[in-house]
Design a protein around this motif. Structure first.
Motif, PDB file in Angstrom:
ATOM      1  N   ASP A 268       0.823  -1.213   0.000  1.00 38.12           N
ATOM      2  CA  ASP A 268       0.000   0.000   0.000  1.00 38.12           C
ATOM      3  C   ASP A 268       0.855   1.260   0.000  1.00 38.12           C
ATOM      4  OD1 ASP A 268      -2.255  -1.547   0.024  1.00 38.12           O
ATOM      5  OD2 ASP A 268      -2.584  -1.394   2.194  1.00 38.12           O
ATOM      6  N   ASP A 269       2.024   1.163   0.630  1.00 35.80           N
ATOM      7  CA  ASP A 269       2.909   2.335   0.731  1.00 35.80           C
ATOM      8  C   ASP A 269       4.209   2.052   0.001  1.00 35.80           C
ATOM      9  OD1 ASP A 269       1.217   3.965   2.445  1.00 35.80           O
ATOM     10  OD2 ASP A 269       1.661   2.484   4.006  1.00 35.80           O
ATOM     11  N   LEU A 270       4.523   2.914  -0.959  1.00 35.45           N
ATOM     12  CA  LEU A 270       5.749   2.769  -1.740  1.00 35.45           C
ATOM     13  C   LEU A 270       6.657   3.963  -1.492  1.00 35.45           C
ATOM     14  CD1 LEU A 270       4.179   1.634  -5.143  1.00 35.45           C
ATOM     15  CD2 LEU A 270       5.317   0.176  -3.453  1.00 35.45           C
ATOM     16  N   SER A 271       7.970   3.700  -1.461  1.00 35.68           N
ATOM     17  CA  SER A 271       8.956   4.766  -1.288  1.00 35.68           C
ATOM     18  C   SER A 271       9.362   5.299  -2.660  1.00 35.68           C
ATOM     19  CB  SER A 271      10.184   4.240  -0.555  1.00 35.68           C
ATOM     20  OG  SER A 271      11.256   5.160  -0.656  1.00 35.68           O
ATOM     21  N   PRO A 272       9.191   6.592  -2.926  1.00 35.60           N
ATOM     22  CA  PRO A 272       9.591   7.144  -4.227  1.00 35.60           C
ATOM     23  C   PRO A 272      11.056   6.877  -4.556  1.00 35.60           C
ATOM     24  CG  PRO A 272       8.234   8.727  -3.040  1.00 35.60           C
ATOM     25  CD  PRO A 272       8.545   7.609  -2.081  1.00 35.60           C
TER      26      PRO A 272
END
Length: 304
Positions: A268-272
Motif C-alpha cells: 500500500d505504501d511505496l517509497s519514491p
C-alpha cells in the motif's frame, strides 16, 4: 377521499343541468357511440360551462391559503377556466369531456382545503391521479416535484431507496377506470411509470460508475491500485520520462510526485526513492512482464 358514491357528482349542480345531463346520458345509451345530437350537446355544454365558471371562482377563493401543491392548483384551475370560457366549436360532441370537468370541479369543491397533512403524495395529487388528469403540464410538474424529493437524499443508494419508495406508493394510489382529461395523450400511470423506470435506471447506472471508479482504490488511502509490481512500475515511470511522455525537471521529481498516490497488489505504501532506484537495475522478468501489459494495452487502443 374516494367513497362509495363515486359517481354522485351531478348533485353539486343545478337541477336544470342535471336534467340536461340525464337526457344526454340517455341519448348516448340508445346509440353505439358516445356522440349525441349537436343541439343537445350545445345546450348541455353551455350550461356546464356557465356553472363550472362560477364554481371555479369560488374554488380560487377556497384554495388561496392552501400551502401545498401551489403550481398544481393554479394549473388545474386555469385548465377549468379555459374549459368554461372556451369556444363551443373546439369540442366534438363528446359528453364524456363535459362529465369529466363536472366531476373534477365537484371533487375539488369537496376537497378539504384545511387539511395540511401530507403523506408521500399530497391529497391533490392523489385526486388527479385518481381522475387520470393526464395534462402534460401536470405530469411535468409532478416529475419535477418528485425529483426534488429524491435529490434531497445524501447518497446515491439513499436516492434509489427514496425513488423506489415513492414509486411503490404511486402504484398503490387509487385510479378510476375509463376516465381521462385528454383523450390524445397517454394516461398518467403510463407516463409516470416510464419516468420512474428512467430515473431508476439512471441512478443505478450512477451507482455502477461510482463502484467502478472506487473498485481499484485502497480503502481509506485515496490511492490508485496498479496491477503492476513495484519494479514494473519503476520501469514504466522511467520509460515515460525518458521518451518524453512525462515532462518534469528531473526523473526524481516525477517519482516524488507520482509514487505517493499509487499502491500495488502487495504494497500500500511505496517509497519514491526506492522505486526510482529499482528502475536502474531492472530484472528481465520485470521488463518482459511490463512489455506484455503494454502489448495488451495496444490491442485495446487499436480497438477504440
Amino acid at each position: 377521499m374516494f367513497g362509495t358514491n363515486d359517481n354522485d357528482y351531478s348533485s353539486s349542480y343545478s337541477l336544470e343541468l342535471q336534467d340536461k345531463l340525464l337526457l344526454a346520458v340517455v341519448s348516448i345509451r340508445t346509440k353505439t357511440a358516445k356522440i349525441i345530437r349537436q343541439d343537445l350537446f350545445s345546450t348541455l355544454l353551455a350550461s356546464a360551462r356557465k356553472e363550472i365558471g362560477e364554481k371555479v371562482l369560488d374554488l380560487e377563493k377556497q384554495a388561496t391559503g392552501y400551502p401545498h401543491s401551489r403550481p398544481v392548483i393554479d394549473l388545474v384551475l386555469r385548465k377549468l377556466q379555459e374549459f368554461a370560457t372556451g369556444e363551443e366549436e373546439e369540442l366534438t360532441p363528446d359528453v364524456m369531456k363535459i362529465t369529466y370537468h363536472l366531476e373534477l370541479v365537484s371533487r375539488l369543491e369537496r376537497f378539504n382545503w384545511e387539511n395540511h397533512q401530507l403523506g408521500l403524495f399530497p391529497p391533490l395529487d392523489e385526486l388527479l391521479v385518481y381522475l387520470n388528469f393526464n395534462s402534460k403540464s401536470y405530469t411535468t410538474l409532478l416529475q419535477q416535484w418528485l425529483k426534488k424529493r429524491v435529490l434531497r437524499a445524501e447518497s446515491l443508494n439513499l436516492k434509489l431507496h427514496e425513488l423506489n419508495l415513492i414509486y411503490t406508493n404511486f402504484l398503490q394510489l387509487h385510479r378510476k377506470p375509463d376516465v381521462q382529461f385528454n383523450d390524445e395523450d397517454p394516461d398518467v400511470t403510463t407516463i409516470m411509470v416510464q419516468w420512474f423506470e428512467h430515473e431508476r435506471q439512471f441512478i443505478e447506472n450512477e451507482i455502477k460508475i461510482f463502484q467502478l471508479e472506487h473498485e481499484h482504490s485502497v480503502p481509506g488511502t485515496g490511492k490508485i491500485k496498479w496491477k503492476l509490481s513495484s519494479d514494473q512500475l519503476a520501469i514504466f515511470v522511467r520509460a515515460c520520462f525518458d521518451c518524453g511522455i512525462i515532462e518534469a525537471k528531473s526523473m526524481s521529481a516525477v517519482y516524488q510526485f507520482i509514487i505517493p498516490h499509487i499502491s500495488t497488489k502487495h504494497r500500500d505504501d511505496l517509497s519514491p526513492s526506492a522505486v526510482r532506484t529499482s528502475a536502474y537495475n531492472p530484472e528481465q522478468v520485470d521488463k518482459d512482464g511490463l512489455k506484455s501489459k503494454l502489448q495488451s494495452m495496444m490491442k485495446w487502443i487499436d480497438g477504440y
